[in-house]
Design a protein around this motif. Structure first.
Motif, PDB file in Angstrom:
ATOM      1  N   ASN A 256     162.168 125.448  37.329  1.00  0.00           N
ATOM      2  CA  ASN A 256     163.100 125.703  38.431  1.00  0.00           C
ATOM      3  C   ASN A 256     163.860 127.016  38.277  1.00  0.00           C
ATOM      4  OD1 ASN A 256     162.343 123.276  39.557  1.00  0.00           O
ATOM      5  ND2 ASN A 256     164.169 122.151  38.894  1.00  0.00           N
ATOM      6  N   ASN A 257     163.786 127.602  37.085  1.00  0.00           N
ATOM      7  CA  ASN A 257     164.496 128.857  36.798  1.00  0.00           C
ATOM      8  C   ASN A 257     163.507 129.825  36.152  1.00  0.00           C
ATOM      9  OD1 ASN A 257     167.643 128.127  37.192  1.00  0.00           O
ATOM     10  ND2 ASN A 257     166.577 126.378  36.281  1.00  0.00           N
ATOM     11  N   SER A 258     162.670 130.402  37.000  1.00  0.00           N
ATOM     12  CA  SER A 258     161.541 131.196  36.497  1.00  0.00           C
ATOM     13  C   SER A 258     161.962 132.426  35.708  1.00  0.00           C
ATOM     14  CB  SER A 258     160.641 131.611  37.660  1.00  0.00           C
ATOM     15  OG  SER A 258     161.384 132.362  38.613  1.00  0.00           O
ATOM     16  N   GLY A 259     163.195 132.880  35.873  1.00  0.00           N
ATOM     17  CA  GLY A 259     163.661 134.047  35.129  1.00  0.00           C
ATOM     18  C   GLY A 259     164.278 133.702  33.790  1.00  0.00           C
ATOM     19  N   LEU A 260     164.308 132.435  33.460  1.00  0.00           N
ATOM     20  CA  LEU A 260     164.965 131.982  32.236  1.00  0.00           C
ATOM     21  C   LEU A 260     163.978 131.948  31.070  1.00  0.00           C
ATOM     22  CD1 LEU A 260     167.428 130.686  30.761  1.00  0.00           C
ATOM     23  CD2 LEU A 260     166.590 128.460  31.580  1.00  0.00           C
ATOM     24  N   SER A 261     164.312 132.619  29.994  1.00  0.00           N
ATOM     25  CA  SER A 261     163.566 132.529  28.741  1.00  0.00           C
ATOM     26  C   SER A 261     164.520 132.025  27.660  1.00  0.00           C
ATOM     27  CB  SER A 261     162.994 133.892  28.339  1.00  0.00           C
ATOM     28  OG  SER A 261     162.025 134.324  29.271  1.00  0.00           O
ATOM     29  N   VAL A 262     163.988 131.277  26.694  1.00  0.00           N
ATOM     30  CA  VAL A 262     164.868 130.628  25.720  1.00  0.00           C
ATOM     31  C   VAL A 262     164.297 130.702  24.310  1.00  0.00           C
ATOM     32  CG1 VAL A 262     165.839 128.997  27.399  1.00  0.00           C
ATOM     33  CG2 VAL A 262     163.779 128.376  26.112  1.00  0.00           C
ATOM     34  N   PHE A 263     165.216 130.626  23.350  1.00  0.00           N
ATOM     35  CA  PHE A 263     164.844 130.311  21.986  1.00  0.00           C
ATOM     36  C   PHE A 263     164.838 128.787  21.855  1.00  0.00           C
ATOM     37  CE2 PHE A 263     167.196 134.379  21.543  1.00  0.00           C
ATOM     38  CZ  PHE A 263     166.185 135.165  20.978  1.00  0.00           C
ATOM     39  N   ILE A 264     163.834 128.248  21.221  1.00  0.00           N
ATOM     40  CA  ILE A 264     163.809 126.828  20.856  1.00  0.00           C
ATOM     41  C   ILE A 264     164.160 126.771  19.368  1.00  0.00           C
ATOM     42  CG2 ILE A 264     162.448 124.723  20.706  1.00  0.00           C
ATOM     43  CD1 ILE A 264     162.818 125.661  23.548  1.00  0.00           C
ATOM     44  N   VAL A 265     165.315 126.210  19.046  1.00  0.00           N
ATOM     45  CA  VAL A 265     165.841 126.285  17.681  1.00  0.00           C
ATOM     46  C   VAL A 265     165.880 124.887  17.054  1.00  0.00           C
ATOM     47  CG1 VAL A 265     167.735 127.092  16.222  1.00  0.00           C
ATOM     48  CG2 VAL A 265     167.269 128.218  18.412  1.00  0.00           C
ATOM     49  N   GLY A 266     165.222 124.747  15.911  1.00  0.00           N
ATOM     50  CA  GLY A 266     165.217 123.486  15.183  1.00  0.00           C
ATOM     51  C   GLY A 266     166.321 123.455  14.134  1.00  0.00           C
ATOM     52  N   HIS A 267     167.001 122.309  14.026  1.00  0.00           N
ATOM     53  CA  HIS A 267     168.089 122.124  13.060  1.00  0.00           C
ATOM     54  C   HIS A 267     167.839 120.859  12.243  1.00  0.00           C
ATOM     55  CE1 HIS A 267     170.906 125.051  15.038  1.00  0.00           C
ATOM     56  NE2 HIS A 267     170.173 124.738  16.105  1.00  0.00           N
ATOM     57  N   THR A 268     168.240 120.865  10.986  1.00  0.00           N
ATOM     58  CA  THR A 268     168.132 119.678  10.128  1.00  0.00           C
ATOM     59  C   THR A 268     169.489 119.381   9.496  1.00  0.00           C
ATOM     60  OG1 THR A 268     167.626 120.860   8.076  1.00  0.00           O
ATOM     61  CG2 THR A 268     165.762 120.366   9.539  1.00  0.00           C
ATOM     62  N   ASP A 269     169.552 118.255   8.776  1.00  0.00           N
ATOM     63  CA  ASP A 269     170.721 118.008   7.932  1.00  0.00           C
ATOM     64  C   ASP A 269     170.434 118.586   6.539  1.00  0.00           C
ATOM     65  OD1 ASP A 269     169.084 116.190   6.522  1.00  0.00           O
ATOM     66  OD2 ASP A 269     169.788 114.486   7.690  1.00  0.00           O
ATOM     67  N   THR A 270     171.238 118.217   5.557  1.00  0.00           N
ATOM     68  CA  THR A 270     171.082 118.801   4.221  1.00  0.00           C
ATOM     69  C   THR A 270     170.291 117.920   3.270  1.00  0.00           C
ATOM     70  OG1 THR A 270     173.232 117.860   3.608  1.00  0.00           O
ATOM     71  CG2 THR A 270     173.211 120.152   4.361  1.00  0.00           C
ATOM     72  N   THR A 271     169.739 116.805   3.759  1.00  0.00           N
ATOM     73  CA  THR A 271     168.941 115.942   2.897  1.00  0.00           C
ATOM     74  C   THR A 271     167.670 116.671   2.470  1.00  0.00           C
ATOM     75  OG1 THR A 271     169.776 114.005   4.082  1.00  0.00           O
ATOM     76  CG2 THR A 271     167.828 113.702   2.706  1.00  0.00           C
ATOM     77  N   GLY A 272     167.411 116.751   1.173  1.00  0.00           N
ATOM     78  CA  GLY A 272     166.247 117.484   0.680  1.00  0.00           C
ATOM     79  C   GLY A 272     166.609 118.921   0.350  1.00  0.00           C
ATOM     80  N   SER A 273     165.596 119.667  -0.083  1.00  0.00           N
ATOM     81  CA  SER A 273     165.828 121.053  -0.506  1.00  0.00           C
ATOM     82  C   SER A 273     165.997 121.978   0.700  1.00  0.00           C
ATOM     83  CB  SER A 273     164.667 121.550  -1.361  1.00  0.00           C
ATOM     84  OG  SER A 273     163.512 121.754  -0.569  1.00  0.00           O
ATOM     85  N   PHE A 274     166.651 123.099   0.466  1.00  0.00           N
ATOM     86  CA  PHE A 274     166.882 124.056   1.549  1.00  0.00           C
ATOM     87  C   PHE A 274     165.559 124.579   2.104  1.00  0.00           C
ATOM     88  CE2 PHE A 274     167.235 128.457   2.959  1.00  0.00           C
ATOM     89  CZ  PHE A 274     168.160 128.326   3.992  1.00  0.00           C
ATOM     90  N   ASP A 275     164.652 124.997   1.225  1.00  0.00           N
ATOM     91  CA  ASP A 275     163.379 125.564   1.686  1.00  0.00           C
ATOM     92  C   ASP A 275     162.575 124.551   2.487  1.00  0.00           C
ATOM     93  OD1 ASP A 275     163.951 127.998   0.532  1.00  0.00           O
ATOM     94  OD2 ASP A 275     162.834 127.603  -1.310  1.00  0.00           O
ATOM     95  N   TYR A 276     162.600 123.287   2.042  1.00  0.00           N
ATOM     96  CA  TYR A 276     161.863 122.253   2.761  1.00  0.00           C
ATOM     97  C   TYR A 276     162.438 122.078   4.169  1.00  0.00           C
ATOM     98  CZ  TYR A 276     160.095 117.684   4.118  1.00  0.00           C
ATOM     99  OH  TYR A 276     159.503 116.652   4.808  1.00  0.00           O
ATOM    100  N   ASN A 277     163.754 122.000   4.272  1.00  0.00           N
ATOM    101  CA  ASN A 277     164.384 121.804   5.579  1.00  0.00           C
ATOM    102  C   ASN A 277     164.176 122.998   6.501  1.00  0.00           C
ATOM    103  OD1 ASN A 277     165.509 119.185   5.387  1.00  0.00           O
ATOM    104  ND2 ASN A 277     167.111 119.960   4.034  1.00  0.00           N
ATOM    105  N   LEU A 278     164.212 124.198   5.926  1.00  0.00           N
ATOM    106  CA  LEU A 278     163.979 125.387   6.748  1.00  0.00           C
ATOM    107  C   LEU A 278     162.567 125.363   7.324  1.00  0.00           C
ATOM    108  CD1 LEU A 278     165.373 128.003   7.650  1.00  0.00           C
ATOM    109  CD2 LEU A 278     164.322 129.137   5.675  1.00  0.00           C
ATOM    110  N   ASP A 279     161.594 125.022   6.495  1.00  0.00           N
ATOM    111  CA  ASP A 279     160.207 124.958   6.963  1.00  0.00           C
ATOM    112  C   ASP A 279     160.030 123.842   7.990  1.00  0.00           C
ATOM    113  OD1 ASP A 279     157.324 125.710   6.696  1.00  0.00           O
ATOM    114  OD2 ASP A 279     157.162 123.651   5.946  1.00  0.00           O
ATOM    115  N   LEU A 280     160.659 122.684   7.750  1.00  0.00           N
ATOM    116  CA  LEU A 280     160.540 121.564   8.693  1.00  0.00           C
ATOM    117  C   LEU A 280     161.152 121.927  10.040  1.00  0.00           C
ATOM    118  CD1 LEU A 280     159.758 118.604   9.215  1.00  0.00           C
ATOM    119  CD2 LEU A 280     162.026 117.949   8.339  1.00  0.00           C
ATOM    120  N   SER A 281     162.297 122.603  10.034  1.00  0.00           N
ATOM    121  CA  SER A 281     162.935 122.977  11.297  1.00  0.00           C
ATOM    122  C   SER A 281     162.065 123.950  12.086  1.00  0.00           C
ATOM    123  CB  SER A 281     164.319 123.568  11.046  1.00  0.00           C
ATOM    124  OG  SER A 281     164.252 124.811  10.377  1.00  0.00           O
ATOM    125  N   ARG A 282     161.392 124.859  11.389  1.00  0.00           N
ATOM    126  CA  ARG A 282     160.491 125.795  12.073  1.00  0.00           C
ATOM    127  C   ARG A 282     159.315 125.064  12.700  1.00  0.00           C
ATOM    128  NH1 ARG A 282     160.639 130.082   7.033  1.00  0.00           N
ATOM    129  NH2 ARG A 282     162.478 131.288   7.705  1.00  0.00           N
TER     130      ARG A 282
END
Length: 289
Positions: A207-233
């Motif tokens: 409905n908004n053909s001029g709209l472009s967006v970032f799709i951003v994944g977020h996690t909590d802190t359970t597990g290692s930082f690198d693991y969560n960063l990769d999972l969010s991506r």
């Protein structure tokens, strides 16, 4: 999880898939007030029993205590009679704690004969809390209240945000948090119940053909930082692919993952961690096209 004394009559049975229970962890300091207490959330079961005529409130309390400690429960706090429970303990429990009520019509609780315990069992699926209160009711016999809380996060996705609401948030703040998208545990596989939310996201973009967006994944802190960063991506990419499958050009979507770097709540509680696990749509400025 917690059985009844043989011969007991069930006078109350209530369950909630997600509720809250207050556990007293200290004697009463005044009617309706406890020296210490904690709150547990999750699946709640409340059961009230009338004990058999030949079973005292003391015996019932001891039976529950031995059964729980024998099966790995840790006693958080217990009290026996007025000397350790404080004045008006049973009345304060039954009539002032959230979710409690008079379940035995006309009950007049006998003073100085109440027994109480709060216990916890730690399991891989989450903590289980049990509280037991036994007490006599004058002329009516002995009673037991058993409350069980199986800690678990609240089920998500029951209420979805529609395209118009998403647009308003994007116009107002440049971002919108999406909680209606859920994934398999430790996975980027989107669960089928997310389809309605994904459909609304696609509707917004169509409905908004001029709209472009970032799709951003977020996690909590359970597990290692690198693991969560990769999972969010991976989760952000999975959402982007789901939108492409719904007819949105890939060029209008930029998936990114930031792991636990942008919390919106504390990571010290299950509820807070649940709010931090999310997907966001963020407006892309023309310079980022």
């Amino acid at each position: 999880m917690v059985s009844r004394i043989p011969g007991s009559e069930i006078r109350q049975y209530e369950t909630e898939e997600f509720g809250q229970v207050v556990l007293p962890l200290g004697k009463t300091t005044a009617k309706g007030k406890f020296a210490n207490q904690m709150t547990a959330e999750g699946k709640v079961t409340r059961i009230g029993y009338k004990l058999p005529p030949d079973r005292s409130s003391l015996e019932a309390y001891r039976q529950y205590r031995e059964a729980l400690t024998g099966n790995g429960f840790e006693l958080l706090w217990r009290c026996e009679r007025e000397v350790s429970c404080g004045n008006w303990f049973a009345q304060s429990f039954n009539y002032t704690l959230p979710g409690e009520k008079n379940i035995f019509p006309g009950e007049v609780i006998g003073q100085r004969e109440e027994y109480y315990l709060a216990a916890r069992l730690q399991t891989p699926e989450g903590d289980v809390f049990v509280q037991v209160l036994t007490y006599p009711v004058i002329t009516r016999g002995n009673y037991a209240r058993v409350r069980v809380v199986e800690s678990r996060p609240m089920e998500k996705g029951l209420v979805t945000i529609d395209a118009d609401a998403m647009k308003k948030d994007l116009d107002r703040t440049g971002r919108v948090a999406i909680y209606g998208i859920t994934f398999d545990l430790d996975s980027a596989t989107i669960q089928p119940k997310s389809n309605e939310t994904l459909d609304e996201m696609a509707k917004l973009l169509k409905n908004n053909s001029g709209l472009s967006v970032f799709i951003v994944g977020h996690t909590d802190t359970t597990g290692s930082f690198d693991y969560n960063l990769d999972l969010s991506r991976k989760r952000a990419a999975a959402v982007g692919n789901a939108l492409v499958a719904r007819g949105i050009p890939q060029s209008r979507l930029k998936p990114y993952g930031v792991g636990p770097l942008a919390p919106v709540d504390t990571n010290e509680t299950e509820e807070g961690r649940g709010r931090n696990r999310r997907v966001e749509m963020v407006k892309r400025p023309a310079s980022a096209q």
